[in-house]
Design an enzyme around this catalytic site. Structure first.
Site, short mmCIF file in Angstrom:
data_model
loop_
_atom_site.label_atom_id
_atom_site.label_comp_id
_atom_site.label_asym_id
_atom_site.label_seq_id
_atom_site.Cartn_x
_atom_site.Cartn_y
_atom_site.Cartn_z
N HIS A 48 3.99 -12.86 1.84
CA HIS A 48 4.97 -11.78 1.64
C HIS A 48 6.14 -11.90 2.62
O HIS A 48 6.35 -11.03 3.48
CB HIS A 48 4.27 -10.43 1.81
CG HIS A 48 4.33 -9.55 0.61
ND1 HIS A 48 3.73 -9.88 -0.58
CD2 HIS A 48 4.92 -8.34 0.39
CE1 HIS A 48 3.93 -8.93 -1.47
NE2 HIS A 48 4.66 -7.98 -0.91
N GLY A 84 10.96 -8.01 -3.36
CA GLY A 84 11.18 -9.13 -4.27
C GLY A 84 10.07 -10.16 -4.25
O GLY A 84 10.11 -11.13 -5.01
N ASN A 85 9.05 -9.97 -3.42
CA ASN A 85 8.00 -10.98 -3.28
C ASN A 85 7.22 -11.21 -4.57
O ASN A 85 6.90 -12.34 -4.91
CB ASN A 85 7.02 -10.56 -2.17
CG ASN A 85 7.68 -10.48 -0.81
OD1 ASN A 85 7.96 -11.49 -0.19
ND2 ASN A 85 7.94 -9.26 -0.34
N GLY A 134 0.83 -1.20 0.00
CA GLY A 134 0.00 0.00 0.00
C GLY A 134 0.86 1.24 0.00
O GLY A 134 2.02 1.21 -0.43
N GLY A 135 0.32 2.33 0.50
CA GLY A 135 1.05 3.59 0.53
C GLY A 135 1.07 4.19 1.92
O GLY A 135 0.81 3.52 2.92
N HIS A 136 1.40 5.49 1.96
CA HIS A 136 1.42 6.22 3.22
C HIS A 136 0.67 7.53 3.05
O HIS A 136 0.62 8.09 1.95
CB HIS A 136 2.87 6.53 3.65
CG HIS A 136 3.67 5.32 4.04
ND1 HIS A 136 4.35 4.55 3.13
CD2 HIS A 136 3.87 4.76 5.26
CE1 HIS A 136 4.96 3.56 3.78
NE2 HIS A 136 4.69 3.67 5.06
#
Length: 515
Positions: A339, A344-345, A283-285
């Site tokens: 995850h 790199g997942n 996600g984000g922040h």
């Protein structure tokens, strides 16, 4: 719920947990059990209820059965209904058994000691909880499979004499996602896609086949990075392509996963390699507060050892005894939900698809189906498939932000990553594999065959080095098979009008009017 506390099953309703029923009906099976015991668990994709009419009503979220299907309004009735009509949902069952305690399950078995559903419930309780009920071993009843193989994919299984059941679960209690046998999956399996792939390449000359394989391998590697929004240098793309080309040769274990992560990352100066030792999310922040805005929360790092061991056990065991594409979907999408790494997942998740398909001999030797390229072309559908589970999971995870603007999970969520319904993921992956076999493989082979013919025709018209022929081809392809005025007056001003016309004709002969 404390043991012995009376449980009430609700009556008819029109809405359940924000899902509107097609008609007024009474919850049955997993929905009724989740409601009555107050379970905090991802709901099954499709819930069941019984209505007042003598016909079955079904949509994407509900299956409304007739009054004659209605179970007795108790634990035994709804558990039996669930196993009979809804298959196994191990996440719900795990939380349910914790809520009921052992006595309620033992009572079901004592009341029906030879009953096939009672014995399956008994086995599942002990398998999931690791606790032994105070019951003697079963003395009667024919052996029945724990997983109904007509409902869900399972292994051949082995007998468990204590319960007189066959344990055909496709995994261990550390990792065992399940896939329903849908009509769509059965149609994919009936296509015999490995056979189709062999038929496509059967008459292709060896050198042309090798070039096709090399191009498809590079295409998959480049696409896998593109899905992550990355444009790495060519050497990293080629290095990862070589890793994909070797998929299936090494058994999967922790060291192999760590080796692959190092290959994916390349420059690790600002990335911590290895398994996470803190939380993780996708996600984000918030732009002002920097607080996390998760779309998906990864498994707790405390659960990673058992989850990783479960995935490895699945790869080395059950995945080799079920449909290869279904197994690849279970392993790959299970990995990406867990995850386990900081970075790199996503690329490793797609590598695991190649790992299972190659290990099972699904694709011809030396050939990699560009699954990542097919995913990239269907990126919106890919994200919807990922969200088909993560969106149901997210509201159940209690978390708080850390001082590093990460997430710290506060509740026990390990079972949500061990057990989930991977049916949409298997259907999506099969559609991608079908595309690579029926479109990408023959298309690339045809292109290379046409390019060879084009190059031979050009060499009969005018002498030029191979890189110049390639540049000429690119200009023709960009301009629909004709040389533009700009090209004729710049890069290829030395061509005569007759040569240019013959070159354009050679292109059409090689690739057709559509180029």
């Amino acid at each position: 719920m404390p043991s012995g506390q009376e449980v009430h099953f609700s009556g008819p309703r029109t809405i359940f947990q924000e899902r509107r029923l097609p008609e007024t009906a009474t919850l049955a099976g997993y929905g009724a059990l989740t409601d009555a015991y107050g379970l905090s668990v991802p709901l099954p994709r499709k819930l069941s209820a019984t209505g007042n009419h003598h016909r079955i009503v079904e949509d994407d979220a509900w299956r409304i059965l007739t009054p004659r299907h209605a179970p007795s309004a108790d634990l035994d009735g709804h558990l039996t209904f669930a196993l009979k009509y809804e298959g196994l949902d191990l996440a719900v069952l795990t939380r349910l058994f914790a809520a009921t305690g052992p006595d309620a399950i033992a009572e079901i078995v004592r009341n029906k000691p030879t009953g096939s559903y009672a014995r399956r419930i008994w086995f599942l309780y002990e398998w999931l909880t690791g606790s032994r009920l105070d019951l003697p071993d079963a003395k009667g009843g024919r052996y029945v499979p724990v997983v109904d193989p007509d409902q869900q994919f399972a292994t051949e299984g082995e007998n468990a004499p204590r319960y007189r059941v066959k344990n055909n679960l496709p995994g261990t209690k550390d990792f065992c996602p399940l896939v329903f046998r849908t009509r769509r999956l059965e149609e994919f399996i009936a296509m015999d896609l490995p056979g189709r792939a062999r038929a496509v390449i059967a008459d292709i000359p060896r050198d042309l086949l090798a070039r096709t394989a090399a191009f498809l391998l590079l295409k998959d590697s480049r696409s896998s990075y593109a899905i992550e929004g990355e444009r790495p240098p060519q050497d990293r793309i080629q290095r990862w392509g070589r890793a994909i080309g070797e998929a299936g040769r090494q058994p999967l274990d922790r060291d192999e996963l760590l080796r692959l992560q190092r290959m994916v990352i390349g420059d690790a100066r600002f990335i911590k390699l290895g398994f996470r030792d803190e939380g993780g999310f996708v996600g984000g922040h918030d732009r002002e507060t920097r607080m996390p805005l998760p779309d998906h929360i990864s498994a707790r790092h405390e659960d990673l050892p058992s989850l990783t061991d479960g995935m490895i056990a699945f790869d080395q065991g059950a995945s080799r005894h079920s449909d290869p594409v279904v197994s690849a979907a279970i392993l790959a999408f299970g990995f990406v939900y867990i995850h386990p790494f900081e970075d790199g997942n996503g690329r490793l998740h797609r590598y695991l698809i190649h790992h299972v398909l190659a290990e099972r001999g699904f694709n011809p030797p030396g050939m990699v189906f560009p699954v990542s390229a097919a995913i990239l072309e269907r990126i919106d559908e890919y994200r919807m498939v990922l969200e088909s589970y993560s969106a149901r999971l997210l509201p159940l995870i209690e978390w708080e932000p850390t001082e590093k603007f990460n997430v710290r999970v506060l509740n026990d969520t390990g079972d949500f990553y061990r057990f989930f319904d991977a049916t949409p993921h298997a259907e999506f992956l099969y559609s991608c594999v079908q595309k690579t076999i029926e479109e990408d493989l023959p298309s690339e082979t045809a292109f290379l065959h046409g390019y060879d013919a084009f190059r031979a025709r050009i060499e009969n018209i005018v002498e030029m080095p191979e890189r110049t022929i390639d540049l000429l081809f690119r200009f023709l392809r960009q301009n629909g098979g004709t040389l533009s005025r700009r090209v004729r007056t710049n890069e290829f001003e030395a061509l005569t009008d007759d040569e240019a016309a013959r070159i354009e004709h050679a292109y059409e002969e090689s690739f057709g009017s559509d180029g």
